[in-house]
Scaffold this active site. Structure first.
Site, PDB file in Angstrom:
ATOM      1  N   LYS A 247       8.146 -17.258  23.702  1.00  0.00           N
ATOM      2  CA  LYS A 247       8.907 -16.035  23.410  1.00  0.00           C
ATOM      3  C   LYS A 247       9.469 -15.504  24.726  1.00  0.00           C
ATOM      4  O   LYS A 247       8.956 -15.814  25.790  1.00  0.00           O
ATOM      5  CB  LYS A 247       7.981 -14.994  22.778  1.00  0.00           C
ATOM      6  CG  LYS A 247       7.509 -15.412  21.392  1.00  0.00           C
ATOM      7  CD  LYS A 247       7.239 -14.218  20.506  1.00  0.00           C
ATOM      8  CE  LYS A 247       6.766 -14.626  19.131  1.00  0.00           C
ATOM      9  NZ  LYS A 247       7.863 -14.966  18.201  1.00  0.00           N
TER      10      LYS A 247
ATOM     11  N   HIS B  45       4.968 -25.017  12.806  1.00  0.00           N
ATOM     12  CA  HIS B  45       6.381 -25.420  12.895  1.00  0.00           C
ATOM     13  C   HIS B  45       6.577 -26.673  13.765  1.00  0.00           C
ATOM     14  O   HIS B  45       7.250 -27.622  13.369  1.00  0.00           O
ATOM     15  CB  HIS B  45       7.236 -24.301  13.483  1.00  0.00           C
ATOM     16  CG  HIS B  45       7.194 -23.017  12.698  1.00  0.00           C
ATOM     17  ND1 HIS B  45       7.043 -22.968  11.342  1.00  0.00           N
ATOM     18  CD2 HIS B  45       7.286 -21.718  13.087  1.00  0.00           C
ATOM     19  CE1 HIS B  45       7.048 -21.708  10.932  1.00  0.00           C
ATOM     20  NE2 HIS B  45       7.191 -20.930  11.976  1.00  0.00           N
TER      21      HIS B  45
ATOM     22  N   ARG C  99       0.814  -1.221   0.000  1.00  0.00           N
ATOM     23  CA  ARG C  99       0.000   0.000   0.000  1.00  0.00           C
ATOM     24  C   ARG C  99       0.846   1.269   0.000  1.00  0.00           C
ATOM     25  O   ARG C  99       0.438   2.287  -0.528  1.00  0.00           O
ATOM     26  CB  ARG C  99      -0.918  -0.008   1.223  1.00  0.00           C
ATOM     27  CG  ARG C  99      -2.310  -0.455   0.861  1.00  0.00           C
ATOM     28  CD  ARG C  99      -3.237  -0.326   1.995  1.00  0.00           C
ATOM     29  NE  ARG C  99      -2.610  -0.841   3.218  1.00  0.00           N
ATOM     30  CZ  ARG C  99      -3.269  -1.060   4.345  1.00  0.00           C
ATOM     31  NH1 ARG C  99      -4.544  -0.809   4.395  1.00  0.00           N
ATOM     32  NH2 ARG C  99      -2.662  -1.526   5.413  1.00  0.00           N
TER      33      ARG C  99
ATOM     34  N   LYS D  59      14.813 -25.518   6.765  1.00  0.00           N
ATOM     35  CA  LYS D  59      16.052 -25.467   7.553  1.00  0.00           C
ATOM     36  C   LYS D  59      16.866 -26.732   7.272  1.00  0.00           C
ATOM     37  O   LYS D  59      16.328 -27.837   7.220  1.00  0.00           O
ATOM     38  CB  LYS D  59      15.731 -25.359   9.054  1.00  0.00           C
ATOM     39  CG  LYS D  59      15.151 -23.981   9.425  1.00  0.00           C
ATOM     40  CD  LYS D  59      14.945 -23.854  10.911  1.00  0.00           C
ATOM     41  CE  LYS D  59      14.164 -22.602  11.265  1.00  0.00           C
ATOM     42  NZ  LYS D  59      14.966 -21.413  11.465  1.00  0.00           N
TER      43      LYS D  59
ATOM     44  N   LYS E  34      17.867 -18.641  23.151  1.00  0.00           N
ATOM     45  CA  LYS E  34      17.295 -19.034  21.861  1.00  0.00           C
ATOM     46  C   LYS E  34      17.784 -20.438  21.572  1.00  0.00           C
ATOM     47  O   LYS E  34      18.996 -20.676  21.510  1.00  0.00           O
ATOM     48  CB  LYS E  34      17.753 -18.071  20.755  1.00  0.00           C
ATOM     49  CG  LYS E  34      17.206 -18.460  19.383  1.00  0.00           C
ATOM     50  CD  LYS E  34      17.548 -17.381  18.349  1.00  0.00           C
ATOM     51  CE  LYS E  34      17.196 -17.811  16.928  1.00  0.00           C
ATOM     52  NZ  LYS E  34      15.778 -17.824  16.614  1.00  0.00           N
TER      53      LYS E  34
ATOM     54  N   LYS F 137       2.031 -19.425   6.719  1.00  0.00           N
ATOM     55  CA  LYS F 137       1.244 -19.879   7.849  1.00  0.00           C
ATOM     56  C   LYS F 137       0.958 -18.677   8.748  1.00  0.00           C
ATOM     57  O   LYS F 137       1.690 -17.695   8.641  1.00  0.00           O
ATOM     58  CB  LYS F 137       1.961 -20.979   8.643  1.00  0.00           C
ATOM     59  CG  LYS F 137       3.437 -20.760   8.847  1.00  0.00           C
ATOM     60  CD  LYS F 137       4.009 -20.087  10.025  1.00  0.00           C
ATOM     61  CE  LYS F 137       3.329 -19.317  11.033  1.00  0.00           C
ATOM     62  NZ  LYS F 137       4.157 -18.440  11.842  1.00  0.00           N
TER      63      LYS F 137
HETATM   64  C1  BG6 Z   1       7.621 -17.356  12.540  1.00  0.00           C
HETATM   65  C2  BG6 Z   1       6.754 -16.840  13.660  1.00  0.00           C
HETATM   66  O1  BG6 Z   1       6.897 -18.249  11.736  1.00  0.00           O
HETATM   67  O2  BG6 Z   1       8.741 -18.031  13.084  1.00  0.00           O
HETATM   68  C3  BG6 Z   1       7.549 -15.919  14.563  1.00  0.00           C
HETATM   69  O3  BG6 Z   1       5.650 -16.135  13.106  1.00  0.00           O
HETATM   70  C4  BG6 Z   1       8.809 -16.595  15.050  1.00  0.00           C
HETATM   71  O4  BG6 Z   1       6.760 -15.500  15.665  1.00  0.00           O
HETATM   72  C5  BG6 Z   1       9.579 -17.200  13.876  1.00  0.00           C
HETATM   73  O5  BG6 Z   1       9.596 -15.628  15.700  1.00  0.00           O
HETATM   74  C6  BG6 Z   1      10.732 -18.059  14.369  1.00  0.00           C
HETATM   75  O6  BG6 Z   1      11.510 -18.452  13.274  1.00  0.00           O
HETATM   76  P1  BG6 Z   1      13.048 -18.821  13.442  1.00  0.00           P
HETATM   77  O7  BG6 Z   1      13.458 -19.320  12.110  1.00  0.00           O
HETATM   78  O8  BG6 Z   1      13.736 -17.572  13.878  1.00  0.00           O
HETATM   79  O9  BG6 Z   1      13.102 -19.867  14.520  1.00  0.00           O
END
Ligand code: BG6
Length: 480
Positions: free
Chosen positions: A336, A236, A45, A178, A341, A144
């Protein structure tokens, strides 16, 4: 020879396009994987001109690409492929203008990538058809989550099905792109070693964890509608579960692989009624510290309700009702603002049936997707010296070290190339998406019926206490 086609990216000024898609296309361009005449048209947009869009894309690619990957002369040739068209994807009249912009580029292949809000998918696909912009030379890529429940997913799939045939629809789940996820298939189906023990009887349980340190960033409005269940677990994590649990497909092709995955989704034991309380935990992060920095609570994030009860964490104990897996729990967890991580799959084997030595731990196979890609097998071995003192040893395959000279592909690069080449093996078929929702819906209803608010957990922690109890009740623990 690269496949000739053009690509339109709807939502071109958004995070997904700027952070992931354009950098991935740049890499493919640099590696000579895109057809020389391929054009990439950004659609959004924002009233931008071509030059402004190119500088926006360049700014983001410079930041997103690894140091040394951005090359000004390569960028110039890549930017020559880029163009921009400002339109409102919710307005059907704008598709007529888009059609005029595209002109009659004969039957050259064309890919529509919808990096937009999920609720625009059905409208965009219908409007493309009304404007005469569809046909057998086109493909559509949708992100998704597809819908937010079984019913809405069916409606989206029906809308797509009215315009595109199933083999033209690419439902992307970037986890399938991945490298380590594909390695999981190689590990299982190219080695005879694991198959005999890959089942109930030898495996005690499986853990699949995807923990992020990030919060919801600028996506509060979207996240309020989805939460961790719809954003991560429905897609996922269930896809990872399928790859761990599925039978060997007869061939490595789209239909055979997806046939096996869908059987697993259909065999998931329903969780409803009182089971929802016993087998699921939802949480929401409060204020805390992540990586030494103070971060605020979820309900203070931008575009989030102050009394939001959206979950930012979910843990589920799943079971698969089939011969191979009967009685083996699959613990799924994602959150989250967690302490670290990490995305990994842990296959915890049972202990030896008869213990000869004093100490001993059961074997464990760990498939780590992030932060580094590695597969390690934990075994017991003997400590040097007299006596049979045992200690855990690790057979460790660090993927980055195995072929240090080869660049690690981002998941989107691999998947975009698959779309261009028309290979949908690593994309979700309609029945997979719907089978996943059939299992998820009763859990979400169970939460609503019990007015179960998310359990609070401090940002930078391992999630709510109750997620630990889920395993402790059975004498197990999350393996970090
Ligand atoms: C996305 C989600 O599909 O995957 C996000 O919408 C998430 O919320 C992300 O942060 C995580 O992806 P990756 O590859 O960083 O683990």
């Amino acid at each position: 020879m690269p496949t000739p086609c053009d690509m339109l990216v709807f939502g071109a000024s958004g995070d997904l396009a700027l952070h992931k898609l354009l950098p991935a296309l740049y890499h493919l361009h640099r590696d000579g994987r895109l057809d020389a005449d391929m054009r990439i048209l950004g659609v959004a947009r924002k009233p931008l001109g071509r030059e402004q869009f190119c500088s926006l894309a360049e700014r983001h690619c410079r930041v997103q690409l690894a140091a040394g990957d951005f090359d000004t002369s390569v960028w110039k040739t890549f930017a020559a492929r880029l163009d921009y068209f400002a339109m409102d994807a919710a307005q059907s009249a704008d598709f007529g203008r888009l059609g005029r912009k595209l002109g009659s580029s004969c039957q050259r292949g064309r890919i529509y990538y919808l990096a937009t809000a999920p609720d625009l998918v059905a409208d965009i696909s219908a409007n493309l058809a009304i404007a005469g912009l569809t046909g057998s030379h086109t493909r559509i890529v949708v992100e998704k989550p597809i819908g937010h429940s079984l019913e809405s997913a069916r409606a989206v799939n029906d809308a797509l099905g009215q315009v595109f045939s199933e083999n033209q629809v690419f439902r992307i789940d970037h986890y399938l792109g991945k490298e380590t996820v594909q390695n999981l298939m190689a590990l299982r189906f190219a080695n005879a070693l694991f198959e005999p023990v890959w089942r109930a009887g030898h495996i005690d349980h499986v853990q699949i964890s995807v923990n992020e340190t990030l919060g919801v960033e600028n996506r509060g409005a979207y996240y309020e509608q989805s939460g961790a269940m719809r954003d991560m677990l429905q897609n996922h994590l269930l896809q990872l579960l399928c790859l761990v649990a599925m039978e060997a497909p007869v061939r490595f092709d789209a239909e055979a692989v997806r046939n096996e995955k869908v059987k697993i989704l259909q065999a998931l034991k329903p969780i409803s009624g009182l089971d929802v309380q016993d087998k699921t935990v939802r949480g929401q992060y409060g204020a805390g510290q992540v990586g030494g920095e103070a971060v605020s609570a979820y309900y203070f994030e931008k575009n989030v309700d102050n009394d939001s009860d959206t979950e930012t964490f979910v843990a589920v104990q799943a079971e698969i009702d089939n011969w191979r897996w009967a009685g083996v729990p699959f613990y799924l967890r994602t959150g989250k603002r967690m302490a670290r991580k990490s995305s990994e799959i842990v296959i915890q084997f049972k202990p030896v049936p008869h213990r000869l030595f004093e100490a001993g731990e059961a074997n464990r196979l760990i498939i780590r997707l992030q932060p580094e890609e590695r597969i390690s097998l934990q075994l017991m071995g003997k400590s040097p010296g007299k006596g049979m003192r045992l200690r855990p040893l690790e057979l460790d395959l660090n993927m980055a070290q195995i072929e240090p000279q080869s660049r690690r592909w981002d998941a989107y690069e691999r998947l975009l190339l698959d779309v261009i080449e028309g290979d949908s093996t690593l994309f979700m078929r309609r029945d997979e998406v719907e089978a996943a929702w059939s299992w998820i819906d009763p859990i979400i209803h169970g939460w609503q019926e019990a007015y179960q608010s998310p359990r609070p957990y401090p940002a930078g922690s391992d999630g709510p206490e109750q997620a630990h109890s889920l395993l402790e009740l059975h004498g197990r623990e999350w393996l970090d």
